[in-house]
Motif scaffolding. Structure first.
Motif, PDB file in Angstrom:
ATOM      1  N   MET A  19     -18.974  21.247   2.100  1.00  0.00           N
ATOM      2  CA  MET A  19     -18.543  20.483   0.760  1.00  0.00           C
ATOM      3  C   MET A  19     -18.378  20.777  -1.010  1.00  0.00           C
ATOM      4  N   LEU A  20     -19.758  20.860  -1.749  1.00  0.00           N
ATOM      5  CA  LEU A  20     -19.695  21.354  -2.213  1.00  0.00           C
ATOM      6  C   LEU A  20     -19.743  22.299  -3.265  1.00  0.00           C
ATOM      7  N   ILE A  77       0.296  18.826   4.243  1.00  0.00           N
ATOM      8  CA  ILE A  77       0.299  19.623   2.885  1.00  0.00           C
ATOM      9  C   ILE A  77       0.892  19.223   2.205  1.00  0.00           C
ATOM     10  N   PRO A  78       2.252  18.496   1.921  1.00  0.00           N
ATOM     11  CA  PRO A  78       3.078  17.867   0.575  1.00  0.00           C
ATOM     12  C   PRO A  78       0.771  16.452  -0.133  1.00  0.00           C
ATOM     13  N   ASP A  79       0.899  15.799   1.114  1.00  0.00           N
ATOM     14  CA  ASP A  79      -0.485  15.170   0.708  1.00  0.00           C
ATOM     15  C   ASP A  79      -1.166  15.711  -0.086  1.00  0.00           C
ATOM     16  N   VAL A  80      -1.984  17.285   0.172  1.00  0.00           N
ATOM     17  CA  VAL A  80      -3.111  17.700  -0.209  1.00  0.00           C
ATOM     18  C   VAL A  80      -2.432  17.877  -1.641  1.00  0.00           C
ATOM     19  N   ILE A  81      -0.955  18.278  -1.751  1.00  0.00           N
ATOM     20  CA  ILE A  81      -0.567  18.840  -3.233  1.00  0.00           C
ATOM     21  C   ILE A  81      -0.402  17.332  -3.771  1.00  0.00           C
ATOM     22  N   ALA A  82      -0.177  16.591  -3.616  1.00  0.00           N
ATOM     23  CA  ALA A  82      -0.182  14.868  -4.210  1.00  0.00           C
ATOM     24  C   ALA A  82      -1.988  14.219  -4.599  1.00  0.00           C
ATOM     25  N   ARG A  83      -2.945  14.889  -3.801  1.00  0.00           N
ATOM     26  CA  ARG A  83      -4.100  14.255  -4.400  1.00  0.00           C
ATOM     27  C   ARG A  83      -4.461  15.699  -5.022  1.00  0.00           C
ATOM     28  N   LYS A  84      -3.721  16.512  -5.776  1.00  0.00           N
ATOM     29  CA  LYS A  84      -3.652  17.366  -6.151  1.00  0.00           C
ATOM     30  C   LYS A  84      -5.725  18.065  -6.259  1.00  0.00           C
ATOM     31  N   TYR A 132      -9.955  18.931   0.622  1.00  0.00           N
ATOM     32  CA  TYR A 132      -9.352  17.948   1.657  1.00  0.00           C
ATOM     33  C   TYR A 132      -9.917  18.128   2.191  1.00  0.00           C
ATOM     34  N   TYR A 133     -10.803  17.209   3.115  1.00  0.00           N
ATOM     35  CA  TYR A 133     -11.122  17.556   4.754  1.00  0.00           C
ATOM     36  C   TYR A 133      -9.730  17.179   5.533  1.00  0.00           C
ATOM     37  N   LEU A 134      -9.910  18.659   6.451  1.00  0.00           N
ATOM     38  CA  LEU A 134      -8.800  17.834   7.543  1.00  0.00           C
ATOM     39  C   LEU A 134      -9.891  17.744   8.644  1.00  0.00           C
TER      40      LEU A 134
END
Length: 338
Positions: free
Chosen positions: A151-152, A71-78, A162-164
């Motif tokens: 994705m679109l 989750i912090p990485d998702v936030i960092a990537r906005k 953000y793909y997981l």
């Protein structure tokens, strides 16, 4: 609502340099307990590491450990939305939807068919109530073909989702169980449990087992990992698990962690498909029997993952000779009251 301690993760305590380079958000109470299942097995050496209690939101277990780093990485990537993949009864998709929502992040899940029983029907209901966008793509081939469209369709705020990967089993997600390996090492050091011979875990998408393999080595334990395959839709064997563990190790080094070489090839890893049954999502007679034993010892088990792992543990114990070191069941299933 999150209501958890602010205790720093073991990865920060072991490698303080990571605190500035590898963000983390606490989503559960740590450490999770270890206890001996007194009287169970042939040598009275079966223990439980109860990760089912981990998580402060509407779902618990191993998925939450992964989300603490993701989750912090998702936030960092906005990013405004996560998109991921799972079976109709996906624990991963549900946990992602529930915890990401706390940070203002939406979730979309591509759902692949699996046998439908009461457990799956209940999960689908929880997924619908979670607010996740559900795409019923039916199988892997259709999911792959639909990926560009999905994705679109899930663009938010001008940004792609953000793909997981399934189960959050990326190098970043695997850090959740590097953390657990270090946590178990601390519990051994404090005398809560003797150093185990093996930790037994369900092998679904690989991140839990790969992280555990690396974390136990970093903790200085010789404990082996027994991975009970519960998912036949992904190519998972010792090579794939060690490769993911190496990528998690490389991620730690890139973020500044300094430690001696970790010989993951020498780390004891057993991968068994003996308890899979007809395939992913199918209950087995051995799993149902294991669930009945689990009920006697207050060990919550689900038919898709942890019942099969517990069945494997019970047979390993029954066949063992001359080793009194603990065998630890890692219970990763984390339901919460609806």
């Amino acid at each position: 609502m999150r209501d958890v301690t602010t205790t720093p993760p073991h990865l920060y305590r072991r490698f303080p340099e990571l605190a500035d380079s590898l963000p983390f958000v606490r989503l559960g109470e740590s450490p999770t307990p270890v206890r001996k299942l007194e009287g169970l097995g042939t040598r009275n050496r079966i223990w439980l590491k109860d990760d089912s209690v981990y998580g402060s939101g509407g779902w618990g277990g191993n998925k939450v450990r992964k989300l603490e780093w993701i989750i912090p990485d998702v936030i960092a990537r906005k990013s405004k939305r996560i998109i991921t993949v799972g079976g109709l009864g996906t624990n991963w998709g549900l946990a992602t939807a529930l915890y990401a929502k706390q940070f203002g992040i939406d979730t979309a899940v591509a759902l692949i068919d699996q046998p439908v029983d009461d457990h799956v029907r209940a999960q689908l209901g929880r997924l619908e109530r979670s607010g996740a966008a559900l795409h019923f793509t039916r199988n892997k081939l259709r999911t792959f073909a639909a990926a560009p469209f999905l994705m679109l369709r899930n663009v938010r705020g001008g940004r792609l989702p953000y793909y997981l990967p399934p189960g959050g089993s990326s190098p970043l997600g695997a850090l959740g169980y590097v953390e657990v390996g270090l946590e178990l090492g601390a519990q051994v050091e404090s005398g809560e449990i003797p150093e185990p011979a093996h930790v037994v875990a369900a092998l679904g998408s690989g991140g839990t087992v790969a992280g555990l393999l690396l974390g136990l080595r970093l903790a200085g334990l010789r404990t082996g990992v027994v991975a009970v395959v519960v998912n036949d839709t992904l190519p998972l064997g010792p090579r794939e698990i060690r490769d993911l563990a190496r990528r998690a190790e490389s991620l730690l080094r890139r973020r500044g962690a300094k430690f001696d070489d970790v010989d993951l090839d020498a780390a004891e890893l057993t991968v068994t498909r003996e308890y899979l049954g007809p395939g992913y999502g199918y209950a087995t007679a051995e799993g149902r029997a294991a669930q009945r034993v689990g009920t006697e010892y207050d060990v919550p088990l689900d038919p898709v993952y942890t019942a099969k792992a517990f069945a494997g543990l019970l047979e390993i114990d029954a066949k063992s000779r001359g080793d009194d070191r603990p065998i630890v069941m890692l219970d990763t299933f984390g339901p919460r009251p609806d």
